[in-house]
Motif scaffolding. Structure first.
Motif, mmCIF file in Angstrom:
data_model
loop_
_atom_site.group_PDB
_atom_site.id
_atom_site.type_symbol
_atom_site.label_atom_id
_atom_site.label_comp_id
_atom_site.label_asym_id
_atom_site.label_seq_id
_atom_site.Cartn_x
_atom_site.Cartn_y
_atom_site.Cartn_z
ATOM 1 N N ALA A 31 0.838 -1.198 0.000
ATOM 2 C CA ALA A 31 0.000 0.000 0.000
ATOM 3 C C ALA A 31 0.872 1.247 0.000
ATOM 4 C CB ALA A 31 -0.915 0.000 1.221
ATOM 5 N N HIS A 32 2.021 1.136 0.622
ATOM 6 C CA HIS A 32 2.992 2.235 0.678
ATOM 7 C C HIS A 32 4.385 1.636 0.500
ATOM 8 C CE1 HIS A 32 -0.014 5.034 2.103
ATOM 9 N NE2 HIS A 32 -0.380 4.128 2.988
ATOM 10 N N LEU A 33 5.259 2.428 -0.078
ATOM 11 C CA LEU A 33 6.648 2.020 -0.230
ATOM 12 C C LEU A 33 7.512 3.185 0.237
ATOM 13 C CD1 LEU A 33 8.131 -0.110 -2.972
ATOM 14 C CD2 LEU A 33 9.391 1.862 -2.186
ATOM 15 N N GLY A 34 8.262 2.935 1.282
ATOM 16 C CA GLY A 34 9.114 3.978 1.833
ATOM 17 C C GLY A 34 10.567 3.786 1.434
ATOM 18 N N VAL A 35 11.184 4.848 0.966
ATOM 19 C CA VAL A 35 12.614 4.830 0.653
ATOM 20 C C VAL A 35 13.319 5.494 1.834
ATOM 21 C CG1 VAL A 35 14.401 5.592 -0.946
ATOM 22 C CG2 VAL A 35 12.137 4.978 -1.818
ATOM 23 N N ILE A 36 14.159 4.731 2.496
ATOM 24 C CA ILE A 36 14.840 5.229 3.692
ATOM 25 C C ILE A 36 16.351 5.117 3.509
ATOM 26 C CG2 ILE A 36 12.930 4.810 5.274
ATOM 27 C CD1 ILE A 36 14.118 2.157 6.021
ATOM 28 N N ASP A 37 17.094 5.871 4.315
ATOM 29 C CA ASP A 37 18.553 5.887 4.196
ATOM 30 C C ASP A 37 19.217 4.651 4.793
ATOM 31 O OD1 ASP A 37 18.570 8.328 2.864
ATOM 32 O OD2 ASP A 37 18.529 9.438 4.747
ATOM 33 N N GLN A 38 18.632 4.122 5.878
ATOM 34 C CA GLN A 38 19.158 2.896 6.463
ATOM 35 C C GLN A 38 18.056 2.205 7.248
ATOM 36 O OE1 GLN A 38 22.322 4.605 8.906
ATOM 37 N NE2 GLN A 38 21.384 3.647 10.665
ATOM 38 N N MET A 39 18.142 0.889 7.292
ATOM 39 C CA MET A 39 17.167 0.087 8.022
ATOM 40 C C MET A 39 17.464 0.154 9.513
ATOM 41 S SD MET A 39 14.923 -1.568 6.177
ATOM 42 C CE MET A 39 14.697 -1.789 4.412
ATOM 43 N N PRO A 40 16.414 0.246 10.325
ATOM 44 C CA PRO A 40 16.648 0.149 11.772
ATOM 45 C C PRO A 40 17.056 -1.282 12.112
ATOM 46 C CG PRO A 40 14.292 0.233 11.302
ATOM 47 C CD PRO A 40 15.008 0.439 10.001
ATOM 48 N N LYS A 41 18.041 -1.426 12.955
ATOM 49 C CA LYS A 41 18.557 -2.757 13.310
ATOM 50 C C LYS A 41 18.455 -2.959 14.821
ATOM 51 C CE LYS A 41 20.153 -3.566 9.099
ATOM 52 N NZ LYS A 41 21.422 -3.780 8.511
ATOM 53 N N ASN A 42 18.298 -4.217 15.221
ATOM 54 C CA ASN A 42 18.298 -4.534 16.643
ATOM 55 C C ASN A 42 19.732 -4.791 17.104
ATOM 56 O OD1 ASN A 42 18.933 -7.182 15.897
ATOM 57 N ND2 ASN A 42 16.848 -7.929 16.164
ATOM 58 N N ALA A 43 19.885 -5.227 18.335
ATOM 59 C CA ALA A 43 21.220 -5.384 18.926
ATOM 60 C C ALA A 43 22.087 -6.416 18.206
ATOM 61 C CB ALA A 43 21.094 -5.759 20.394
ATOM 62 N N ILE A 44 21.474 -7.402 17.557
ATOM 63 C CA ILE A 44 22.280 -8.421 16.874
ATOM 64 C C ILE A 44 22.383 -8.182 15.376
ATOM 65 C CG2 ILE A 44 21.933 -10.193 18.623
ATOM 66 C CD1 ILE A 44 19.818 -11.448 16.805
ATOM 67 N N GLY A 45 21.899 -7.024 14.915
ATOM 68 C CA GLY A 45 22.082 -6.645 13.524
ATOM 69 C C GLY A 45 20.966 -7.023 12.572
ATOM 70 N N LYS A 46 19.863 -7.575 13.089
ATOM 71 C CA LYS A 46 18.729 -7.896 12.220
ATOM 72 C C LYS A 46 17.857 -6.660 12.039
ATOM 73 C CE LYS A 46 18.062 -12.791 13.075
ATOM 74 N NZ LYS A 46 17.052 -13.804 13.461
ATOM 75 N N ILE A 47 17.137 -6.618 10.913
ATOM 76 C CA ILE A 47 16.219 -5.505 10.663
ATOM 77 C C ILE A 47 15.121 -5.527 11.712
ATOM 78 C CG2 ILE A 47 14.507 -4.580 9.055
ATOM 79 C CD1 ILE A 47 16.282 -5.672 6.777
ATOM 80 N N SER A 48 14.872 -4.390 12.323
ATOM 81 C CA SER A 48 13.842 -4.265 13.359
ATOM 82 C C SER A 48 12.492 -3.974 12.706
ATOM 83 C CB SER A 48 14.201 -3.161 14.345
ATOM 84 O OG SER A 48 13.145 -2.990 15.268
ATOM 85 N N LYS A 49 11.747 -5.037 12.438
ATOM 86 C CA LYS A 49 10.445 -4.861 11.795
ATOM 87 C C LYS A 49 9.474 -4.122 12.711
ATOM 88 C CE LYS A 49 10.805 -8.342 8.296
ATOM 89 N NZ LYS A 49 10.105 -9.374 7.558
ATOM 90 N N GLN A 50 9.632 -4.251 14.026
ATOM 91 C CA GLN A 50 8.778 -3.523 14.945
ATOM 92 C C GLN A 50 8.918 -2.020 14.746
ATOM 93 O OE1 GLN A 50 6.392 -4.699 16.882
ATOM 94 N NE2 GLN A 50 5.875 -2.613 17.437
ATOM 95 N N GLU A 51 10.131 -1.534 14.585
ATOM 96 C CA GLU A 51 10.346 -0.107 14.345
ATOM 97 C C GLU A 51 9.763 0.311 13.002
ATOM 98 O OE1 GLU A 51 14.153 1.727 15.282
ATOM 99 O OE2 GLU A 51 14.639 -0.067 16.474
ATOM 100 N N LEU A 52 9.870 -0.549 11.992
ATOM 101 C CA LEU A 52 9.301 -0.224 10.682
ATOM 102 C C LEU A 52 7.780 -0.154 10.734
ATOM 103 C CD1 LEU A 52 11.517 -2.373 8.288
ATOM 104 C CD2 LEU A 52 11.593 0.100 8.620
#
Length: 79
Positions: A53-74
């Protein structure tokens, strides 16, 4: 693309909607052109309910402490 992620985001009408985020390479076209090209690509290859429905272009993905993409923040990003 350098990175991409797809999440479900709450929606008042449908309950949840598909939202995608991408981090482009520096050599990618301008953001507006990139968004339209990616959505057009999705429309030709995915079922309608799977197209973001939406596509966001961002500068960097939010990451958690172990380096995975934080889908909760997205999921919390407002459009």
């Amino acid at each position: 693309m350098v990175e991409a992620a797809v999440v479900g985001q709450r929606d008042a009408t449908y309950g949840e909607q598909v939202v995608a985020f991408v981090v482009p390479r520096e050599t990618q076209p301008p953001r507006a052109d990139l968004v339209e090209a990616l959505l057009a690509h999705c429309r030709t290859r995915l079922a309608r309910f799977k197209v973001p429905a939406h596509l966001g272009v961002i500068d960097q993905m939010p990451k958690n402490a172990i380096g995975k993409i934080s889908k909760q923040e997205l999921r919390e990003v407002d459009f």
